[in-house]
Design a protein around this motif. Structure first.
Motif, PDB file in Angstrom:
ATOM      1  N   GLY A  11      20.497  68.008  41.550  1.00  0.00           N
ATOM      2  CA  GLY A  11      19.496  68.880  40.945  1.00  0.00           C
ATOM      3  C   GLY A  11      18.222  68.132  40.565  1.00  0.00           C
ATOM      4  N   ALA A  12      17.115  68.888  40.502  1.00  0.00           N
ATOM      5  CA  ALA A  12      15.806  68.293  40.178  1.00  0.00           C
ATOM      6  C   ALA A  12      15.199  68.906  38.920  1.00  0.00           C
ATOM      7  N   ASP A  13      16.033  69.576  38.093  1.00  0.00           N
ATOM      8  CA  ASP A  13      15.509  70.247  36.911  1.00  0.00           C
ATOM      9  C   ASP A  13      14.906  69.284  35.899  1.00  0.00           C
ATOM     10  N   ASP A  14      15.355  68.025  35.937  1.00  0.00           N
ATOM     11  CA  ASP A  14      14.856  67.051  34.969  1.00  0.00           C
ATOM     12  C   ASP A  14      13.548  66.397  35.405  1.00  0.00           C
ATOM     13  N   LEU A  15      13.068  66.695  36.619  1.00  0.00           N
ATOM     14  CA  LEU A  15      11.842  66.070  37.104  1.00  0.00           C
ATOM     15  C   LEU A  15      10.609  66.742  36.487  1.00  0.00           C
ATOM     16  N   THR A 178      27.638  60.097  52.453  1.00  0.00           N
ATOM     17  CA  THR A 178      26.633  61.131  52.234  1.00  0.00           C
ATOM     18  C   THR A 178      25.527  60.504  51.405  1.00  0.00           C
ATOM     19  N   ARG A 179      24.463  61.246  51.130  1.00  0.00           N
ATOM     20  CA  ARG A 179      23.359  60.648  50.392  1.00  0.00           C
ATOM     21  C   ARG A 179      23.700  60.448  48.913  1.00  0.00           C
ATOM     22  N   THR A 180      23.178  59.376  48.361  1.00  0.00           N
ATOM     23  CA  THR A 180      23.385  59.036  46.960  1.00  0.00           C
ATOM     24  C   THR A 180      22.812  60.143  46.076  1.00  0.00           C
ATOM     25  N   PRO A 181      23.577  60.650  45.101  1.00  0.00           N
ATOM     26  CA  PRO A 181      23.065  61.736  44.265  1.00  0.00           C
ATOM     27  C   PRO A 181      22.013  61.248  43.271  1.00  0.00           C
ATOM     28  N   ARG A 182      21.204  62.181  42.801  1.00  0.00           N
ATOM     29  CA  ARG A 182      20.190  61.859  41.795  1.00  0.00           C
ATOM     30  C   ARG A 182      20.855  61.588  40.440  1.00  0.00           C
ATOM     31  N   HIS A 183      21.958  62.255  40.181  1.00  0.00           N
ATOM     32  CA  HIS A 183      22.726  62.055  38.946  1.00  0.00           C
ATOM     33  C   HIS A 183      24.171  61.750  39.310  1.00  0.00           C
ATOM     34  N   GLY A 184      24.766  60.808  38.611  1.00  0.00           N
ATOM     35  CA  GLY A 184      26.159  60.474  38.897  1.00  0.00           C
ATOM     36  C   GLY A 184      26.287  59.523  40.080  1.00  0.00           C
ATOM     37  N   TYR A 207      20.555  46.645  49.280  1.00  0.00           N
ATOM     38  CA  TYR A 207      20.230  47.646  48.263  1.00  0.00           C
ATOM     39  C   TYR A 207      18.894  48.300  48.598  1.00  0.00           C
ATOM     40  N   ILE A 208      18.890  49.631  48.658  1.00  0.00           N
ATOM     41  CA  ILE A 208      17.668  50.399  48.897  1.00  0.00           C
ATOM     42  C   ILE A 208      17.247  51.011  47.573  1.00  0.00           C
ATOM     43  N   GLY A 209      16.238  50.420  46.954  1.00  0.00           N
ATOM     44  CA  GLY A 209      15.788  50.864  45.641  1.00  0.00           C
ATOM     45  C   GLY A 209      14.392  51.457  45.681  1.00  0.00           C
ATOM     46  N   GLY A 210      13.695  51.311  44.560  1.00  0.00           N
ATOM     47  CA  GLY A 210      12.355  51.885  44.450  1.00  0.00           C
ATOM     48  C   GLY A 210      12.348  53.064  43.511  1.00  0.00           C
ATOM     49  N   ASN A 211      11.438  54.007  43.753  1.00  0.00           N
ATOM     50  CA  ASN A 211      11.328  55.147  42.854  1.00  0.00           C
ATOM     51  C   ASN A 211      12.148  56.338  43.353  1.00  0.00           C
ATOM     52  N   ASP A 212      11.972  57.479  42.697  1.00  0.00           N
ATOM     53  CA  ASP A 212      12.730  58.673  43.047  1.00  0.00           C
ATOM     54  C   ASP A 212      12.332  59.172  44.433  1.00  0.00           C
ATOM     55  N   TYR A 225       8.143  66.806  47.388  1.00  0.00           N
ATOM     56  CA  TYR A 225       7.730  65.405  47.416  1.00  0.00           C
ATOM     57  C   TYR A 225       7.948  64.837  46.014  1.00  0.00           C
ATOM     58  N   ASN A 226       7.861  63.520  45.890  1.00  0.00           N
ATOM     59  CA  ASN A 226       7.920  62.880  44.568  1.00  0.00           C
ATOM     60  C   ASN A 226       6.862  63.497  43.652  1.00  0.00           C
ATOM     61  N   ARG A 227       7.257  63.858  42.439  1.00  0.00           N
ATOM     62  CA  ARG A 227       6.363  64.614  41.562  1.00  0.00           C
ATOM     63  C   ARG A 227       5.234  63.789  40.953  1.00  0.00           C
ATOM     64  N   THR A 228       5.381  62.472  40.889  1.00  0.00           N
ATOM     65  CA  THR A 228       4.399  61.670  40.152  1.00  0.00           C
ATOM     66  C   THR A 228       3.696  60.594  40.963  1.00  0.00           C
ATOM     67  N   GLU A 229       4.269  60.145  42.079  1.00  0.00           N
ATOM     68  CA  GLU A 229       3.679  59.041  42.830  1.00  0.00           C
ATOM     69  C   GLU A 229       4.197  59.041  44.262  1.00  0.00           C
ATOM     70  N   ARG A 230       3.581  58.221  45.106  1.00  0.00           N
ATOM     71  CA  ARG A 230       4.051  58.146  46.487  1.00  0.00           C
ATOM     72  C   ARG A 230       5.389  57.418  46.542  1.00  0.00           C
ATOM     73  N   TYR A 231       6.131  57.686  47.590  1.00  0.00           N
ATOM     74  CA  TYR A 231       7.441  57.069  47.746  1.00  0.00           C
ATOM     75  C   TYR A 231       7.315  55.547  47.814  1.00  0.00           C
ATOM     76  N   PHE A 232       8.242  54.886  47.138  1.00  0.00           N
ATOM     77  CA  PHE A 232       8.284  53.424  47.171  1.00  0.00           C
ATOM     78  C   PHE A 232       9.698  52.997  47.525  1.00  0.00           C
ATOM     79  N   TYR A 233       9.823  52.229  48.617  1.00  0.00           N
ATOM     80  CA  TYR A 233      11.104  51.671  49.056  1.00  0.00           C
ATOM     81  C   TYR A 233      11.116  50.180  48.766  1.00  0.00           C
ATOM     82  N   ASP A 234      12.090  49.753  47.980  1.00  0.00           N
ATOM     83  CA  ASP A 234      12.275  48.342  47.650  1.00  0.00           C
ATOM     84  C   ASP A 234      13.618  47.924  48.249  1.00  0.00           C
ATOM     85  N   ILE A 235      13.567  47.223  49.376  1.00  0.00           N
ATOM     86  CA  ILE A 235      14.783  46.929  50.148  1.00  0.00           C
ATOM     87  C   ILE A 235      15.139  45.458  49.975  1.00  0.00           C
TER      88      ILE A 235
END
Length: 278
Positions: A11-15, A178-184, A207-212, A225-235
């Motif tokens: 879910g994205a209700d917290d964004l 499957t894809r990593t969940p936003r929560h849990g 590890y594939i990190g970065g922002n949401d 799309y990301n609500r606050t900034e462009r996608y950032f991938y930190d690999i």
């Protein structure tokens, strides 16, 4: 079908609301344009370029290696294009070390649709296990020639994985399935560990990190799309897990302990870099 559990986990209700509505609209549109470019480019490779390569590259193993290098280079170009359009930025811990990897089981967390694109772009001779449904698309010929399809039993899949690894390829697997969940969190499946143990190849965690990655995750709205900034991938390339540490153990026990080690190593990096529990 989205379950009640998925409603919470993905879910994205917290964004927050979009910080810049104009940029958000631009970025969401450009994301869809990139999908179109990726799709048409993939079909062009499958229909135009690879049939020509088959005529001149023999045996089949040589074609696979060269074709995978072409795909890797194409994905690097695609990532640069997204960065130039201002919707993506990426940081890689050690690109040279990625290029030097051979005959490894590469495992990573899976926050977005683009994870496999990034991984293949970094690994010139990358193999992966793909959904069987993709062989019913125009990419059928390329997929069956270059990658491993998951609509077969484990023994057949293992045979193809062993051949690919013996040719120096790196087999990319997302242990969550499957894809990593936003929560849990998701439990890690043991398929990657079983293949590593059966083939005797070491495991290379990433590890594939970065922002949401909202807009690229499971169940996310297509126009989002990301609500606050462009996608950032930190690999980040993590220390390898050597199979010699599991010699002498029963295969089931070794697979369980190896899977736990993968999860522990990736989740520790996630907590250290992004304060996130995976």
């Amino acid at each position: 079908m989205k379950s009640a559990d998925d409603e919470y986990r993905y879910g994205a209700d917290d964004l927050p609301k979009p910080k810049n509505p104009f940029y958000y609209t631009y970025a969401a549109i450009m994301k869809l344009v990139m999908y179109f470019i990726f799709g048409t480019g993939s079909v062009a490779l499958a229909i135009l370029l690879f049939p020509l390569m088959r005529l001149f590259l023999h045996p089949q193993a040589r074609f696979r290696v060269c074709a995978r290098r072409v795909v890797s280079a194409s994905f690097r170009f695609f990532i640069r294009l997204m960065c130039c359009c201002g919707i993506m930025r990426v940081r890689v811990s050690d690109r040279a070390a990625f290029r030097q990897l051979k005959s490894k089981i590469v495992v990573a967390n899976h926050p977005s649709h683009l994870d496999i694109v990034y991984m293949i772009s970094l690994l010139p001779n990358a193999d992966c296990i793909v959904r069987g449904s993709l062989v019913r698309t125009p990419l059928r010929g390329v997929i069956k020639s270059l990658y491993i399809v998951n609509d077969q039993n484990f023994d057949e899949l293992l045979t193809q994985a062993r051949r690919s690894l013996e040719e120096g390829g790196c087999l990319i697997i997302f242990p969550e399935g499957t894809r990593t969940p936003r929560h849990g969190t998701n439990p890690y499946k043991r398929g990657a560990a079983r293949i590593a143990i059966e083939t005797g190849c070491d495991v290379q965690p990433v590890y594939i990190g970065g922002n949401d990655k909202y807009g690229l995750g499971k169940h996310d709205a297509f126009f989002s799309y990301n609500r606050t900034e462009r996608y950032f991938y930190d690999i980040c390339l993590l220390p390898a897990i050597e199979l010699k540490d599991y010699e002498g153990l029963e295969p089931q026990i070794a697979a369980r302990r190896l899977t736990e080690k993968m999860h522990k190593r990736i989740s520790a990096e996630a907590f250290m870099r992004d304060n996130r529990i995976l």
